[in-house]
Design an enzyme around this catalytic site. Structure first.
Site, PDB file in Angstrom:
ATOM      1  N   LYS C  95      -0.846  13.084  -1.892  1.00 52.52           N
ATOM      2  CA  LYS C  95      -0.752  11.925  -3.058  1.00 52.52           C
ATOM      3  C   LYS C  95      -1.067  12.507  -4.406  1.00 52.52           C
ATOM      4  CE  LYS C  95      -3.328   7.375  -3.657  1.00 52.52           C
ATOM      5  NZ  LYS C  95      -4.464   6.435  -3.259  1.00 52.52           N
ATOM      6  N   SER C 171      -2.686   1.961  -2.657  1.00 48.95           N
ATOM      7  CA  SER C 171      -1.987   2.868  -3.745  1.00 48.95           C
ATOM      8  C   SER C 171      -1.304   3.984  -3.106  1.00 48.95           C
ATOM      9  CB  SER C 171      -2.954   3.546  -4.728  1.00 48.95           C
ATOM     10  OG  SER C 171      -4.025   4.016  -4.282  1.00 48.95           O
ATOM     11  N   SER C 195      -6.834   1.855   0.243  1.00 48.22           N
ATOM     12  CA  SER C 195      -5.437   2.238  -0.370  1.00 48.22           C
ATOM     13  C   SER C 195      -4.858   3.456   0.892  1.00 48.22           C
ATOM     14  CB  SER C 195      -5.853   3.125  -1.763  1.00 48.22           C
ATOM     15  OG  SER C 195      -5.697   2.236  -2.752  1.00 48.22           O
TER      16      SER C 195
END
Lengths: 109, 484, 529
Positions: C95, C171, C195
């Protein structure tokens, strides 16, 4: 929501924007203020909770004690391997210094 | 005309002399380094970095708290103080807010006669509000219309110590800093050099009519980097405030900056209220626990404080206050004195005299560390004993001080090597005296004619002839007899 | 089934048996990326094309050269008879909220678009040290602020591999999408309110939020520092266990990283489920939704979510677990309001450092004085979601409101924590090993449906956020599909440091449902391709 119910008035909002050092256009400002008030009404749900004033503040969820807390750092020097890689990131870097615009001063009589 | 009194509170920032910074492994001291070279991702606030607390910082803060009679908190917390400034790379300073490392305490402050308007001297007690640990910011300086930023100092450990508004004159403020500096060096936690910014001082200054008990709006003077400047800046600000009040104006809570070169105060940004800092607990650091056990270990070798030692020197060794004050200005010096007194066993005042007259000059001229001198307290004591015994005279003794320091040899050995022992043989001295008298008919006549003061001259001649080794007392006795 | 669709554990075994090379594994992933990912997100995407709508768009930055060099090194090690690391030859994505040395670390924000991290995050460093292959940085909501990945400054934002008209969640949307689509075996995500778990549920993969402090946060660009947890996304409990083992543990650079030993999660998978106590709470079967008129309504979770939970209950019961019903978790409903306060205060402070002075974006406009530089750089550099979080954080932590909002929220957080402590207390009434809940109130929502309504978006996290407040670990795993054809995720929450149990229970469910028809389904992007 009426204008009166909005805790974050245009004046409060402008103050927050100043503190936050943000420049916003009108459209952004309108969206943000609307969302803030909407979030704030969700937050207000907390006000209804009966709270024992002795209830401790939880800065972390997981408790830390001698079993899981790391030791403090020993006072031992280790130079950074690549200082240039840090200063290279600066948008303006001259003669070894980061450069920013001036900060105004006033002299007293 | 109304008479005003000054109310001063001092916020001192004390750089701790740890090896490394408070939250990263960069050096704490980068005084000699080129800008932006003593930095790393942590102290420059790169995205994703985290602080890790240096344990020596806590230990030194606990030592300071003890020195100030403050109460160390078993648990204290770190908080973020949020504001924008280019010398603060994270946009917040990691500090302590509502539960700092230590609370309370005081410093006894002897004010010398010279700083007392009454000319008598007095002692005042300055209360300490709190001590907290925090990180230092970087440095910025003007360069034309731009500002240069150097992060070398970011993250240097500081203790901020805040007094209650207990100081009443600019001189008291200066004395406070003098005594604090002495104490910091005494307990070895800071170099406390104001010129280098190891010890910095912000002064909160207000005035009020004499007799009033309320506190008026205050101004904060920042960036004062010597004790003399603190005194001068406060005097200037008191004059300004008095003038403003007398003209019917109100004092506003300004932040002022002292311009050393121009000797003027400049107004900085209008003072932000604390509300704007939005303090909250630093989530990247755990609460700081100082257990009784750890505290005991830190304080195991805690020294006697300078003013306590001064009082004891006066009491135990019968030293005059002047001597006791000077001998306790610096801890190493006072340790030296005490060790010499113990080794000597004679009159401590004698040790004091030798130290105040001769040793201190050597120390100051050659920047010597009393604890590391080759002229050890034991050698000084030995030397004094040689003088007391009449083996050497005082002049020889004093001449030997630099030689001992240089060679590291024991006094007795130097005396022996150089044949410096006093001649105490009556016959040898008598022979020289006779020789001098024979060679000085005019002086003999004058002496016999009643000019007694010439005796000193005769003794001097004998000493010169015998290269200083004659026992002066004996020489005088012989001369007196021969010149009858 | 292609090489890139196997599990990490299977590929590792093939590699050790010298049946495949690390380079071959890597090439399979790169080919899959070429086939399904479409163009990576950029600041300047131009108009959306029809093709864009059919692709996954997981990436911001691809690093195939780096991965190839790592793969060749692994192959060399194996050829030389040396022991490669436990993740040897396994391609993974990161990420783009983690710093990776000499790689753009953007946080999906314009303000960091040109930031090249001079250091590598601890979690990434450990995965690399275990010989995993770094495929690149994947997309997310700007600074992780969202639950759909749509707020990224780098567009096109990721799409759901099961249905590209749907969001992948967020996210960690790029992470979940890249793993679901077979572009990578593993992905390193972060979970601040859900997330990792919510996008895992939306994309039909396993996502584990470890206990706070179990995995070092060093190098994770901070959002809510007291809530953020790095964790694995994978296609099975086994792969997640392998990955967690490699990156968990104390770190001298993170003062909140717990110093407890890291158990062998892989070995723990095979333990017996018999005798485990699994709880159900009525407070996790209802959801609160803000209505258009500003009122809140409570309604039960959709029937198919409930059915999925009950089906899992049957499976666990059959394996010998004890099911404890009606465990009260009364403060669950305050998770979102508390989160609105705590995370914003921490976020506003964490975003202070982006000011156009040290790194990242600086305004190109002429500025007179310093404040101008700050305002313009931040005004232009941040998107709307960071701005919103900054302003809210400023408001609720201001001295005059702090007691009413911030400090109150921290007290309510204590109440939320107590719910878990009572449920998990080994001497208590319930003595749970885990609490079983749905992961999300809905399946993946259509792109643009919720985006812009910051309150509604936040409520997507209401079943996941309590674990972040309490610090306890949570895992989301696939449990079938809804009528809309989209994956449904179930969540297990456990006491502090009980990741091994959560992985074990997930593994047991996977084994028990291995023959189920839904297990054979493949993401739509793969069927087209």
């Amino acid at each position: 929501m009426t204008e009166k119910e909005q805790a974050i008035s245009p004046e409060v909002f402008d103050h927050l924007v100043q503190l936050a050092a943000l420049e916003l256009d009108e459209q952004q400002a309108e969206y943000l203020r609307r969302e803030l008030n909407s979030q704030l009404s969700a937050i207000r749900e907390l006000e209804a909770i009966q709270l024992d004033p002795e209830t401790p503040l939880a800065s972390h969820g997981v408790p830390y004690d001698e079993h899981n807390s790391p030791a403090l750092r020993a006072d031992e020097w280790q130079a950074c391997a690549d200082v240039d890689a840090i200063t290279r990131q600066a948008p303006q870097f001259e003669d070894g210094y980061l450069i920013v615009p001036d900060i105004p001063h006033t002299t007293l009589e | 005309m109304t008479a005003y009194e000054t109310v001063i509170g001092l916020e001192t920032h004390i750089q701790l002399n740890t090896l490394t910074k408070i939250f990263c492994a960069c050096k704490a001291d980068s005084w000699e380094d080129a800008p932006n070279t003593n930095i790393c991702p942590v102290c420059t606030g790169l995205p994703g970095v985290l602080p890790v607390l240096n344990e020596r910082v806590v230990e030194k803060a606990v030592l300071l708290a003890e020195a100030m009679h403050a109460e160390v908190q078993p648990i204290s917390y770190f908080d973020r103080k949020n504001y924008f400034y280019p010398d603060l790379p994270k946009g917040f300073q990691i500090s302590q807010f509502d539960v700092p490392i230590a609370l309370g305490g005081y410093l006894e402050l002897p004010i010398p006669a010279a700083a007392d308007p009454q000319g008598k001297g007095y002692v005042t007690r300055v209360r300490i509000h709190k001590l907290h640990i925090e990180e230092d910011a970087g440095k910025t300086k003007n360069d034309g219309s731009e500002r240069q930023v150097d992060f070398n100092r970011c993250g240097v450990p500081l203790v901020e110590m805040v007094t209650e508004p207990d100081l009443r004159t600019a001189d008291e403020a200066a004395q406070y800093l003098l005594r604090l500096r002495q104490l910091l060096r005494w307990i070895g936690i800071s170099e406390a050099d104001m010129e280098k910014g190891n010890l910095r001082c912000d002064a909160n200054v207000s005035i009020r009519p004499v007799g009033a008990t309320h506190l008026n709006e205050k101004t904060e003077i920042k960036n004062v980097n010597s004790i003399d400047s603190v005194r001068e800046a406060i005097r200037k600000e008191v004059e300004r405030q008095t003038r403003e009040v007398e003209e019917g104006n109100t004092i506003k809570a300004w932040t002022l900056e002292w311009d050393q070169d121009a000797g003027v105060l400049r107004k900085m940004r209008s003072k932000e209220t604390e509300a704007d800092y939005r303090y909250f607990r630093e989530p990247d650091l755990l609460p700081l626990h100082v257990s009784d056990e750890w505290k005991r270990a830190i304080l195991a070798d805690f020294p006697e404080r300078p003013l306590e030692r001064k009082a004891r020197f006066m009491q135990d060794y019968n030293l005059p206050e002047y001597d006791a004050d000077i001998l306790t200005l610096e801890r190493g010096l006072s340790d030296y004195f005490e060790a010499a007194v113990k080794a000597y066993g004679g009159d401590p005042k004698k040790v004091s005299n030798w130290m105040m007259n001769d040793l201190l000059r050597m120390i100051n001229e050659d920047h010597l560390d009393p604890a590391a001198m080759r002229l050890t307290p034991q050698y000084l004591a030995e030397l004094l004993k040689l003088v007391d015994a009449g083996t050497i005279n005082m002049t020889t003794g004093k001449a030997l001080l630099p030689q001992i320091q240089e060679s590291g040899k024991a006094p007795a050995r130097l005396v022996e090597e150089q044949g410096l022992a006093q001649v105490r043989d009556d016959a040898a001295i008598r022979a020289v005296c006779e020789q001098i008298i024979a060679a000085s008919p005019d002086e003999v006549a004058a002496y016999r004619g009643g000019k007694d003061s010439l005796m000193g001259w005769f003794v001097g001649q004998v000493m010169r002839e015998m290269r200083g080794k004659a026992d002066a007392k004996l020489a005088k006795e012989v001369l007196t007899e021969l010149l009858k | 089934m292609e090489l890139c669709d196997l599990s990490a554990v299977e590929v590792r075994d093939l590699l050790f048996e010298k049946k495949v090379s690390a380079v071959e594994v890597l090439e399979a992933c790169l080919a899959r990326i070429d086939a399904v990912d479409g163009r990576p997100g950029t600041l300047d995407p131009g108009p959306e094309t029809e093709e864009d709508t059919r692709r996954v768009h997981a990436f911001i930055t691809r690093t195939p050269e780096l991965a190839r060099a790592q793969a060749e090194a692994v192959d060399k090690k194996i050829a030389a008879g040396e022991d490669p690391g436990p993740l040897a030859g396994i391609p993974f994505t990161v990420k783009d909220i983690f710093c990776v040395k000499d790689t753009p670390s953007t946080a999906a924000s314009r303000i960091l678009a040109n930031f090249n991290a001079p250091y590598t995050a601890t979690a990434v460093e450990r995965l690399q040290a275990a010989d995993a292959l770094t495929l690149g940085k994947v997309n997310l909501d700007e600074f992780t602020y969202g639950s759909s990945s749509e707020s990224s400054a780098f567009q096109p934002s990721p799409r759901n591999p099961w249905d590209t008209s749907r969001v992948p969640g967020g996210s960690s949307g790029g992470s979940a999408a890249s793993v679901a689509a077979g572009e990578a075996f593993l992905s390193l995500g972060t979970d601040t309110a859900g997330s990792i778990r919510q996008p895992a549920a939306f994309c039909g993969v396993v996502g584990l939020k470890p206990t706070y402090g179990r995995v070092s946060r060093y190098g994770l660009i901070a959002f809510g520092s007291s809530l953020d947890c790095p964790g694995p996304l994978a296609r099975s409990a086994k792969d997640a266990a392998l990955m967690l083992k490699a990156m968990a543990g104390a770190d001298p650079r993170d003062a909140t990283a717990a110093t407890l030993d890291v158990p062998d999660y892989l070995a723990a998978l095979e333990k017996e489920v018999k005798g485990k106590r699994i709880g159900l709470s009525p407070d996790y079967f209802q959801i609160t939704f803000p209505q258009a008129n500003g009122e809140y309504s409570q309604q039960p979770v959709p029937e198919e979510m409930r059915a999925a939970v009950l089906h899992a209950v049957d499976i666990y019961r059959a394996l010998g677990a004890e099911i404890i019903e009606d465990v009260p978790m009364p403060n669950t409903r305050y998770g979102i309001p508390v989160y609105f306060v705590i995370s914003r205060v921490e976020a506003a402070s964490n975003l202070h450092r982006y000011d156009g002075v040290k790194y990242g974006y600086r305004t190109q406009q002429a500025v007179g004085e310093l404040k101008d530089l700050y305002r313009k750089s931040r005004g232009e550099g941040f998107g709307l979601q960071p701005k919103l979080r900054i302003l809210m954080g400023m408001y609720v932590s201001a001295a005059q409101y702090s007691e009413q909002y911030y400090r109150r929220a921290l007290r309510v957080r204590t109440l939320i924590r107590r719910d878990f402590e009572e449920a998990f207390d080994p001497q208590g009434k319930y003595r749970l090993d885990a609490l079983l809940t749905p992961t999300t109130p809905t399946s993946a929502f259509p792109i643009k449906d919720v985006y812009g309504d910051s309150v509604l978006m936040q409520y997507a996290d209401q079943l996941t956020v309590p674990a972040n407040h309490a610090g306890v670990p949570g895992i989301s795993f696939p449990a079938g599909f809804g009528a809309d054809g989209l994956p449904i995720g179930l969540q297990l929450l456990g006491p502090d440091y009980s990741e091994a149990t959560l992985l074990q229970l997930t593994h047991a469910y996977e084994q028990a449902s291995a023959g189920a028809e839904w297990r054979a389904k493949r993401p739509a992007v793969l069927e087209v391709h």
